[in-house]
Design a protein around this motif. Structure first.
Motif, PDB file in Angstrom:
ATOM      1  N   LYS A  50      16.520 -30.264  68.682  1.00 29.51           N
ATOM      2  CA  LYS A  50      17.412 -28.910  68.177  1.00 29.51           C
ATOM      3  C   LYS A  50      17.229 -28.890  66.582  1.00 29.51           C
ATOM      4  O   LYS A  50      17.004 -27.950  66.111  1.00 29.51           O
ATOM      5  CB  LYS A  50      18.994 -29.164  68.578  1.00 29.51           C
ATOM      6  CG  LYS A  50      19.699 -28.104  68.441  1.00 29.51           C
ATOM      7  CD  LYS A  50      21.144 -28.253  68.981  1.00 29.51           C
ATOM      8  CE  LYS A  50      21.940 -27.321  68.531  1.00 29.51           C
ATOM      9  NZ  LYS A  50      22.257 -26.848  67.180  1.00 29.51           N
ATOM     10  N   LYS A  51      17.539 -30.160  65.852  1.00 32.78           N
ATOM     11  CA  LYS A  51      17.626 -29.910  64.584  1.00 32.78           C
ATOM     12  C   LYS A  51      16.199 -29.429  63.952  1.00 32.78           C
ATOM     13  O   LYS A  51      16.005 -28.737  62.924  1.00 32.78           O
ATOM     14  CB  LYS A  51      17.996 -31.073  63.794  1.00 32.78           C
ATOM     15  CG  LYS A  51      19.573 -31.536  63.898  1.00 32.78           C
ATOM     16  CD  LYS A  51      20.114 -33.068  63.574  1.00 32.78           C
ATOM     17  CE  LYS A  51      20.004 -32.692  62.046  1.00 32.78           C
ATOM     18  NZ  LYS A  51      21.330 -32.314  61.545  1.00 32.78           N
ATOM     19  N   ASP A  54      15.784 -25.849  64.706  1.00 32.90           N
ATOM     20  CA  ASP A  54      16.562 -24.981  63.395  1.00 32.90           C
ATOM     21  C   ASP A  54      15.776 -25.046  62.225  1.00 32.90           C
ATOM     22  O   ASP A  54      15.777 -23.983  61.687  1.00 32.90           O
ATOM     23  CB  ASP A  54      18.113 -25.580  63.568  1.00 32.90           C
ATOM     24  CG  ASP A  54      18.710 -25.219  64.608  1.00 32.90           C
ATOM     25  OD1 ASP A  54      18.293 -24.473  65.491  1.00 32.90           O
ATOM     26  OD2 ASP A  54      19.875 -25.868  64.916  1.00 32.90           O
ATOM     27  N   LYS A  57      13.002 -22.652  62.164  1.00 30.65           N
ATOM     28  CA  LYS A  57      13.060 -21.403  62.409  1.00 30.65           C
ATOM     29  C   LYS A  57      13.676 -20.970  61.030  1.00 30.65           C
ATOM     30  O   LYS A  57      13.258 -19.972  60.571  1.00 30.65           O
ATOM     31  CB  LYS A  57      14.339 -21.066  63.258  1.00 30.65           C
ATOM     32  CG  LYS A  57      13.983 -21.237  64.746  1.00 30.65           C
ATOM     33  CD  LYS A  57      15.154 -20.784  65.662  1.00 30.65           C
ATOM     34  CE  LYS A  57      14.504 -20.934  67.115  1.00 30.65           C
ATOM     35  NZ  LYS A  57      15.703 -20.807  67.956  1.00 30.65           N
ATOM     36  N   MET A  58      14.492 -21.868  60.206  1.00 32.17           N
ATOM     37  CA  MET A  58      14.864 -21.358  58.834  1.00 32.17           C
ATOM     38  C   MET A  58      13.708 -21.326  57.844  1.00 32.17           C
ATOM     39  O   MET A  58      13.592 -20.410  56.903  1.00 32.17           O
ATOM     40  CB  MET A  58      16.049 -22.380  58.287  1.00 32.17           C
ATOM     41  CG  MET A  58      17.253 -22.449  59.082  1.00 32.17           C
ATOM     42  SD  MET A  58      18.119 -20.933  59.115  1.00 32.17           S
ATOM     43  CE  MET A  58      18.624 -20.995  57.303  1.00 32.17           C
ATOM     44  N   LYS A  61      11.801 -17.785  57.945  1.00 36.82           N
ATOM     45  CA  LYS A  61      12.474 -16.465  57.974  1.00 36.82           C
ATOM     46  C   LYS A  61      12.001 -16.055  56.391  1.00 36.82           C
ATOM     47  O   LYS A  61      12.943 -15.757  55.482  1.00 36.82           O
ATOM     48  CB  LYS A  61      13.842 -16.656  57.855  1.00 36.82           C
ATOM     49  CG  LYS A  61      14.473 -16.955  59.267  1.00 36.82           C
ATOM     50  CD  LYS A  61      15.905 -16.709  59.379  1.00 36.82           C
ATOM     51  CE  LYS A  61      16.535 -17.098  60.675  1.00 36.82           C
ATOM     52  NZ  LYS A  61      17.820 -16.959  60.841  1.00 36.82           N
TER      53      LYS A  61
END
Length: 62
Positions: A50-51, A54, A57-58, A61
């Motif tokens: 999960k980390k 995340d 994804k960051m 951006k």
């Protein structure tokens, strides 16, 4: 393949694993952790994934 991992990389993954374990409330020790249940071990791995997702994804951006 295992020999390609640097000591720094190994230490970084160990810290990451300990952080994930702490976040899900699993008491992870340095060294042998064979007394963990499959659920506890899975929750650590799941939190790590999960980390990583995340963080990916960051980073995308732009």
């Amino acid at each position: 393949m295992k020999d390609n991992i640097t000591n720094e990389g190994r230490e970084t993954m160990e810290r990451f694993k300990m952080e994930a374990a702490s976040e899900v409330g699993v008491n992870l020790k340095n060294g042998y952790n064979g007394d963990l249940t499959a659920r506890e071990a899975g929750s650590i791995g799941g939190q790590m994934v999960k980390k990583m997702i995340d963080a990916y994804k960051m980073g995308n951006k732009a």
